[in-house]
Design an enzyme around this catalytic site. Sequence first.
Site, short mmCIF file in Angstrom:
data_model
loop_
_atom_site.label_atom_id
_atom_site.label_comp_id
_atom_site.label_asym_id
_atom_site.label_seq_id
_atom_site.Cartn_x
_atom_site.Cartn_y
_atom_site.Cartn_z
N HIS A 20 33.90 59.93 38.56
CA HIS A 20 33.23 58.69 38.98
C HIS A 20 32.18 58.97 40.06
O HIS A 20 31.03 58.53 39.96
CB HIS A 20 34.27 57.70 39.50
CG HIS A 20 33.69 56.38 39.88
ND1 HIS A 20 33.57 55.34 38.99
CD2 HIS A 20 33.17 55.92 41.06
CE1 HIS A 20 33.01 54.30 39.59
NE2 HIS A 20 32.76 54.63 40.85
N GLU A 21 32.58 59.71 41.09
CA GLU A 21 31.65 59.99 42.18
C GLU A 21 30.53 60.93 41.74
O GLU A 21 29.39 60.80 42.21
CB GLU A 21 32.42 60.58 43.38
CG GLU A 21 33.48 59.66 43.95
CD GLU A 21 32.95 58.27 44.28
OE1 GLU A 21 31.78 58.15 44.69
OE2 GLU A 21 33.70 57.30 44.13
N HIS A 24 27.69 58.86 40.32
CA HIS A 24 26.76 58.36 41.35
C HIS A 24 25.86 59.48 41.87
O HIS A 24 24.64 59.31 41.99
CB HIS A 24 27.55 57.78 42.53
CG HIS A 24 28.34 56.55 42.22
ND1 HIS A 24 27.78 55.43 41.64
CD2 HIS A 24 29.65 56.25 42.42
CE1 HIS A 24 28.71 54.50 41.50
NE2 HIS A 24 29.85 54.98 41.96
#
Length: 366
Positions: A20-21, A24
């Site tokens: 997820h990170e 980004h």
Amino acid sequence: MSVLAALAAIGVLAVLIAVHELGHFAAARLQGIHVTRFALGFGPPLLKYQGAETEYSIRAIPLGGYVAFPDDDPDSEIPADDPNLLKNRPILDRAIVISAGVIANLVFAYFLLIGQVSTIGFQNIQPGLVIPQVDSASAAQVAGMEPGDIVLSLQGNTLPGFPDATTQFIDIVRRSPSVPITVEVQRGEETKTLTITPTPDAEGKGKIGVALLPNVETKRASNPLEALTYSAEAFERIVKLTTQGFWQLISNFADNASQVAGPVKIVEYGANIARSDASNLFQFGALISINLAVINILPLPALDGGQLVFLLIEGLLGKPLPEKFQMGVMQTGLVLLLSLGVFLIVRDTLNLTFVQEFLPSFTGYE
């Protein structure tokens, strides 16, 4: 819950948070946007590495992670008018960065499903129940039922898939002591109709002397096209079930709040899967990855969805909301999110079996 199984589940959860990170982070760096920090977890750092521009760290509180930008650092040496600051980018660029974590989790879930269906296969629940064992001299054996039979219907009622089929089967049998019931079974390529008379147990409820298992079909892709097709079907099913679950939680929170699971409960669930059949960690990972995506896209403060709401308002108004207001809302949301995380960790830890067994002896109460 064995240590190795728990570590396997923790590893899966950590990978999904990292994915997820990384979504980004990659979306920002590919657009040339400055990033100062990439962190897994919150709180004080356990491990830290300083790159050319970005600090990478693993932190003490495993409730998520974050990507930090120099926009949020008053001591940053980057000029406030630098076009590569996130806040100075067009709304679309910022929306891509904010939504990239959710997209990364969804894409990763799909590839996990492709991996499972290409190597191990999926076990799809089919209507009916499998009879793995028939007790000697039981009502079922007397009626001609054999191990391996698949029960298709009772009393003319077609059985659904597991677990509803088990509930329906047991209910009909228990309500029919000494009353003949018609059972349709599949045996190989044949379909047979049996008449079984349940015998009363000590409580007067009917029993026929069989064990029950879900009727499952293993699907394994034989070519890349099948892998993509089967994975898409499984992906769609998990997304649908996940969104339905969240809607039920939101629409009837009072009755469903106890079902909300924190990291400890998720690890326990994953550990049970790892212990019983490690191959199902693929599907467990896909399920949790999709859940992370759905949670993060919710329009709540401190979540990606909340930041997208601010961007939407900015697009409608032609200017952003005051920065102090946005920061206040996000910080409040973060505190509430961390508080909820701590509460769930404490609650789920206290509900673990070995903790329940330990507490009475520790406190002196029975």
